[in-house]
Design a protein around this motif. Structure first.
Motif, mmCIF file in Angstrom:
data_model
loop_
_atom_site.group_PDB
_atom_site.id
_atom_site.type_symbol
_atom_site.label_atom_id
_atom_site.label_comp_id
_atom_site.label_asym_id
_atom_site.label_seq_id
_atom_site.Cartn_x
_atom_site.Cartn_y
_atom_site.Cartn_z
ATOM 1 N N THR A 550 0.795 -1.297 -0.056
ATOM 2 C CA THR A 550 0.075 -0.009 -0.150
ATOM 3 C C THR A 550 0.927 1.356 0.003
ATOM 4 O O THR A 550 1.591 1.319 0.807
ATOM 5 C CB THR A 550 -1.070 -0.017 1.184
ATOM 6 N N LEU A 551 0.515 2.311 -0.991
ATOM 7 C CA LEU A 551 1.213 3.650 -0.884
ATOM 8 C C LEU A 551 0.173 4.431 -0.314
ATOM 9 O O LEU A 551 -0.888 4.719 -0.964
ATOM 10 C CB LEU A 551 1.693 3.850 -2.303
ATOM 11 N N GLN A 552 0.608 5.339 0.421
ATOM 12 C CA GLN A 552 -0.145 6.731 0.631
ATOM 13 C C GLN A 552 0.666 7.630 0.304
ATOM 14 O O GLN A 552 1.825 8.302 0.870
ATOM 15 C CB GLN A 552 -0.274 6.659 2.389
ATOM 16 N N VAL A 553 0.156 8.263 -0.784
ATOM 17 C CA VAL A 553 0.656 9.726 -1.219
ATOM 18 C C VAL A 553 0.117 10.860 -0.809
ATOM 19 O O VAL A 553 -1.211 11.058 -1.097
ATOM 20 C CB VAL A 553 0.882 9.639 -2.847
ATOM 21 N N PHE A 554 0.710 11.725 0.023
ATOM 22 C CA PHE A 554 0.063 12.726 0.738
ATOM 23 C C PHE A 554 0.519 14.082 -0.265
ATOM 24 O O PHE A 554 1.851 14.170 -0.666
ATOM 25 C CB PHE A 554 0.733 13.195 1.960
ATOM 26 N N VAL A 555 -0.495 14.713 -0.781
ATOM 27 C CA VAL A 555 -0.185 16.032 -1.655
ATOM 28 C C VAL A 555 0.126 17.111 -0.796
ATOM 29 O O VAL A 555 -0.991 17.675 -0.179
ATOM 30 C CB VAL A 555 -1.394 16.076 -2.693
ATOM 31 N N LEU A 556 1.344 17.873 -0.904
ATOM 32 C CA LEU A 556 1.593 18.782 -0.289
ATOM 33 C C LEU A 556 1.148 20.042 -0.779
ATOM 34 O O LEU A 556 1.437 20.327 -1.936
ATOM 35 C CB LEU A 556 3.107 18.900 0.243
ATOM 36 N N ASP A 557 0.736 21.015 0.093
ATOM 37 C CA ASP A 557 0.238 22.316 -0.676
ATOM 38 C C ASP A 557 1.246 23.313 -0.902
ATOM 39 O O ASP A 557 2.214 23.161 -0.198
ATOM 40 C CB ASP A 557 -0.659 23.019 0.448
ATOM 41 N N GLU A 558 0.928 24.231 -2.150
ATOM 42 C CA GLU A 558 1.994 25.008 -2.188
ATOM 43 C C GLU A 558 0.965 26.388 -2.747
ATOM 44 O O GLU A 558 -0.261 26.093 -2.742
ATOM 45 C CB GLU A 558 2.768 24.859 -3.639
ATOM 46 N N ASN A 559 1.520 27.501 -2.551
ATOM 47 C CA ASN A 559 0.862 28.755 -2.560
ATOM 48 C C ASN A 559 0.583 29.279 -3.954
ATOM 49 O O ASN A 559 1.094 29.737 -4.666
ATOM 50 C CB ASN A 559 1.574 29.938 -1.890
ATOM 51 N N ASP A 560 -0.198 28.494 -4.265
ATOM 52 C CA ASP A 560 -1.171 28.459 -6.101
ATOM 53 C C ASP A 560 -2.202 29.266 -6.005
ATOM 54 O O ASP A 560 -2.693 29.304 -7.243
ATOM 55 C CB ASP A 560 -0.781 27.523 -6.746
ATOM 56 N N ASN A 561 -2.858 29.720 -4.953
ATOM 57 C CA ASN A 561 -4.108 30.424 -4.987
ATOM 58 C C ASN A 561 -4.096 31.894 -4.031
ATOM 59 O O ASN A 561 -3.537 31.806 -2.993
ATOM 60 C CB ASN A 561 -5.177 29.195 -4.256
ATOM 61 N N ALA A 562 -4.487 32.532 -4.935
ATOM 62 C CA ALA A 562 -4.472 33.970 -4.347
ATOM 63 C C ALA A 562 -5.580 34.004 -3.372
ATOM 64 O O ALA A 562 -6.731 33.579 -3.574
ATOM 65 C CB ALA A 562 -4.645 34.998 -5.253
ATOM 66 N N PRO A 563 -5.683 35.091 -2.354
ATOM 67 C CA PRO A 563 -6.922 35.182 -1.706
ATOM 68 C C PRO A 563 -8.011 35.638 -2.577
ATOM 69 O O PRO A 563 -7.980 36.688 -3.585
ATOM 70 C CB PRO A 563 -6.601 36.468 -0.489
ATOM 71 N N ALA A 564 -9.181 35.377 -2.334
ATOM 72 C CA ALA A 564 -10.491 35.524 -3.008
ATOM 73 C C ALA A 564 -11.183 36.540 -1.994
ATOM 74 O O ALA A 564 -11.629 35.949 -1.077
ATOM 75 C CB ALA A 564 -10.958 34.468 -3.456
#
Length: 805
Positions: A550-564
């Protein structure tokens, strides 16, 4: 079973009865035939395949083979009809000498399954050898003074045949002086001689010619003759006489040259030279005796001068003469029988008749690996051979037939534990001291597919930054198979399943040979935080074996969304454009007049928003300010008539990502006198006061909720960390940059972010809503792609709780 050859009706009846007996004994594994010697090429011997219970069509597929001891070309088998026939001339005398029994021993070996049969072909003697005397003429010297009934020994004839064919009778040509002495009952000594019946007179008959004829008992009879010339001598009328006419001596084999066999003694009643005796071997002695022994003419000692081998000859018959020196000389005769005693001087001989190698590791117990034949040229106990096996191995020796052992499997094999065995077979005879021989056998164990590929651990955790390039290598799985060759050739594949509305194979792929896992498309943390799937490893065996990881792939966040920016709530001053608000000039310092609401789709530190008021170029100092983390616009002082009736404020909303992303909100404030809009001012004041009270109340509940959820999450992470602390670090994630923890300000605060639901691809479960909590004075730091600390997990995986004030 036995088949014999003969002639006439009696022979045919005997043949039919023996054929019936052969059919009855065919299943015994031992078949016996008989043929006469000198049979022509192609002479039928027997239907060997039928008598052994084998089908003719099986002979070639089962590798039917016949081996004989000694000459290989005497007999042959026609594989087309299973008939044993004579292949070349068979001379019984050449094959077996004078042995009473003469047989050709055949060993029939067939495979699939392995069987060994013993076939004995007895060679019957025919009367093809006539009696033969040592010479064609023999001279006898006899004194005329010899008394009547004196005996003069003669050397008889020899017949190479056996039995009745070698049973000789003697006749003497008619004469008036001599008759034949009857032979002795001792078969080993042919006592043949002349008996004087009439006194000799040299003056009347100085020489007498006789013919001695030997006739064998064969049908038809064969004869041999020798001429006897009797010369009548004068004077010396006493012949030497031995103590006994027959001496028996036992002599061990391998004695050195010069060993004394016996000392003979003869006496002569005469005196002087007529009584002096000279010892010698008879002129009729066989050549092999002369090559092994010699006699001292003076002492009468018989000594060894050649190699004495029991396996060559078991006995020797020595004819000795004692001749005096009289004129004419007289002689006496005796026979020395030397019986050779066997000593243990031959080492056992081993021969591997059949080898079935290599052996499969799943072979059943009792599987025959080799057939071993043992033999020893010695006799009696010296020729009795036993075999042992060393060292301690999962095999054993089983005595199957006389002088045959089978090497069989005794316990289960495991190639992964031991792939090769070096066996030593020891053959030891029963002599004292015993002699032994050894043979080494290398047994290779063939692999079967009995081991599935195994991974080092059942589960791996992988961290991948979002927005990775397509085809990025994110991890490598590796499984080990203990088998060999194609059974250990591992290939990898995904265990396909659905991830939401899409197939797993649209997200990731695995290389079948290397086990490298690739992300096929950029991953989006806002869409997919956790991708959990299985990779299967299968070997190339038949049938194939496999296992999953079993592989658990956690997707780490990057700052790709500007404040809305969020639209203002409906009501007075609300709308879809800029925020517009009426403000009474009578409000005091610190009064909240408006609020800017924004949300960031990112997580953690990237979603932590701060608000700044942008001063207009050339404008006077604004009487308003904005809360750094709340977005609330409040007065910095009491408003007066000098303030412009319409205030335009620009609020910069900025997240804490690297680099930071921003958005700008425009707030329009209309200042009114208190007399003009007392109610509005009152409503505004009342609304502001109510808002402040609501913020205070909600802050209290929010702090309690954050503490409760954080405590529960901390306990969960402690358990998770304890279970996974021994796991090796996973491979690094793709993409540039380092995610950072979200930290609070110096005074401690929280950010109001939009509530979102995220799908976690670990199972087909319900959607989860997480909470992002911020604690005061929490230090900033990078997130490791291999291990994540407890505080980092709190900052990354707890989603924001939205508070609408």
């Amino acid at each position: 079973m036995e088949f014999s050859w003969g002639s006439g009706q009696e022979s045919r009846r005997l043949l039919l009865s023996l054929l019936f007996l052969a059919a009855w004994k065919a299943g015994s594994g031992h078949v016996r035939y008989s043929i006469p010697e000198e049979a022509k090429h192609g002479t039928f011997v027997g239907r060997i395949a039928q008598d052994l219970g084998l089908e003719v069509v099986e002979l070639v597929p089962r590798l039917f083979q016949v081996a004989s001891r000694g000459r290989e070309d005497l007999l042959e088998v026609n594989l087309q009809n299973g008939i044993l026939f004579v292949n070349s001339r068979i001379d019984r005398e050449e094959l077996c000498g004078r042995n009473a029994e003469c047989s050709i021993h055949l060993e029939v070996i067939v495979d699939r399954p392995l069987q060994v049969f013993h076939v004995e072909v007895e060679v019957k003697d025919i009367n093809d050898n006539p009696p033969v005397f040592p010479g064609t003429q023999k001279n006898l010297f006899m004194a005329e003074s010899r008394p009547l009934d004196s005996q003069f020994p003669l050397e008889g004839a020899s017949d190479a045949d056996i039995g009745a064919n070698a049973l000789l009778t003697y006749t003497l040509s008619p004469n008036e002086y001599f008759s034949l002495e009857n032979p002795s009952n001792d078969k080993r000594v042919k006592r043949l001689g002349l008996v004087l019946r009439k006194p000799l007179d040299r003056e009347e008959a100085p020489e007498i010619f006789l013919v001695l004829t030997a006739t064998d008992g064969g049908k038809p009879e064969l004869t041999g003759t020798v001429q006897l010339l009797v010369k009548v001598l004068d004077a010396n009328d006493n012949a030497p006489a031995f103590d006994r006419t027959l001496y028996k001596v036992k002599l061990p084999e391998n004695v050195p040259n010069g060993t004394l066999v016996i000392k003979l003694n003869a006496s002569d009643l005469d005196e002087g030279s007529n009584g002096d005796i000279i010892y010698s071997f008879s002129t009729d002695i066989l050549p092999n005796v002369k090559s092994k022994f010699y006699i001292d003419g003076i002492t009468g000692e018989i000594m060894v001068k050649g190699y004495i081998d029991f396996e060559e000859s078991k006995s020797y018959e020595i004819l000795v003469e004692g001749i005096d020196k009289g004129q004419p000389p007289l002689s006496g005769h005796c026979t020395v029988m030397v019986e050779i005693e066997d000593t243990n001087d031959n080492v056992p001989v081993m021969e591997f008749k059949s080898l079935s190698l290599p052996i499969r590791e799943d072979a059943p117990l009792g599987t025959v690996i080799a057939l071993i034949s043992v033999s020893d040229l010695d006799s009696s106990i010296n020729g009795q051979v036993s075999c042992t096996l060393s060292p301690h191995v999962p095999f054993k020796l089983v005595s199957t037939f006389k002088n045959y052992y089978s090497l069989v499997l005794d316990s289960a094999l495991d190639r992964e534990s031991v792939a090769n065995y070096e066996l030593v077979v020891t053959a030891r005879d029963g002599g004292s001291p015993s002699l032994s021989a050894t043979a080494s056998v290398s047994v290779d164990v063939a692999d079967v597919n009995d081991n599935a590929p195994t991974f080092a651990q059942p589960e791996y955790t992988v961290f991948v930054k979002e927005n990775n390039p397509p085809g990025c290598h994110i991890f490598t799985v590796s499984a080990r198979d203990a088998d060999a060759q194609e059974n250990a050739l591992v290939s990898y594949s995904l265990v396909e399943r659905r991830v939401g509305e899409r197939a797993l194979s649209s997200y990731v792929s695995v290389h079948a040979e290397s086990g490298k896992v690739y992300a096929l498309q950029p991953l989006d943390h806002e869409e997919l935080e956790l991708l959990q799937f299985q990779v299967s490893a299968r070997d190339a065996g038949v049938p194939p074996l496999g296992s999953n990881v079993t592989l658990q792939v956690f997707v780490l966040d990057e700052n790709d969304n500007a404040p809305a920016l969020l639209p203002p709530p409906p009501g007075p001053g609300g709308g879809a454009g800029a925020v517009s608000q009426l403000v009474a000039r009578s409000v005091g310092a610190g009064h909240v007049v408006a609020k800017v609401r924004a949300v960031d789709a990112d997580s953690g530190y990237n979603a932590w928003l701060s608000y700044e008021l942008q001063a207009a170029a050339g404008a006077a100092r604004s009487p308003f300010r904005v809360g750094l983390y709340t977005g609330e616009i409040s007065t910095t002082r009491a408003l007066d008539e000098a303030d412009a009736p319409r205030q335009r404020l620009l609020v910069l909303v900025k997240d804490h990502g690297e680099p930071a992303l921003t958005a700008t909100a425009t707030v329009l404030l209309s200042l009114e006198d208190s007399g003009q809009a007392p109610k509005a001012s009152s409503r505004a004041s009342t609304g502001a006061a109510g808002a402040e009270a609501a913020v205070v109340d909600v802050n209290v509940y929010l702090i309690v909720a954050i503490c409760a959820v954080s405590s529960l999450f901390v306990l969960t992470l402690l358990l998770y960390t304890a279970l996974r602390c021994s796991a090796p670090p996973s491979e690094g994630a793709c993409g540039p940059g380092k995610p950072r923890l979200v930290c609070s300000s110096a005074v401690g605060s929280w950010s109001s972010l939009q509530q979102r639901q995220q799908r976690v691809c670990s199972a087909e479960g319900p959607l989860k809503t997480d909470l992002m909590a911020f604690s005061p004075s929490q230090p900033q730091g990078p997130i490791s792609t291999d291990t994540v600390s407890l505080k980092n997990f709190t900052a990354i995986f707890v989603r924001p709780l939205i508070l609408d004030v």
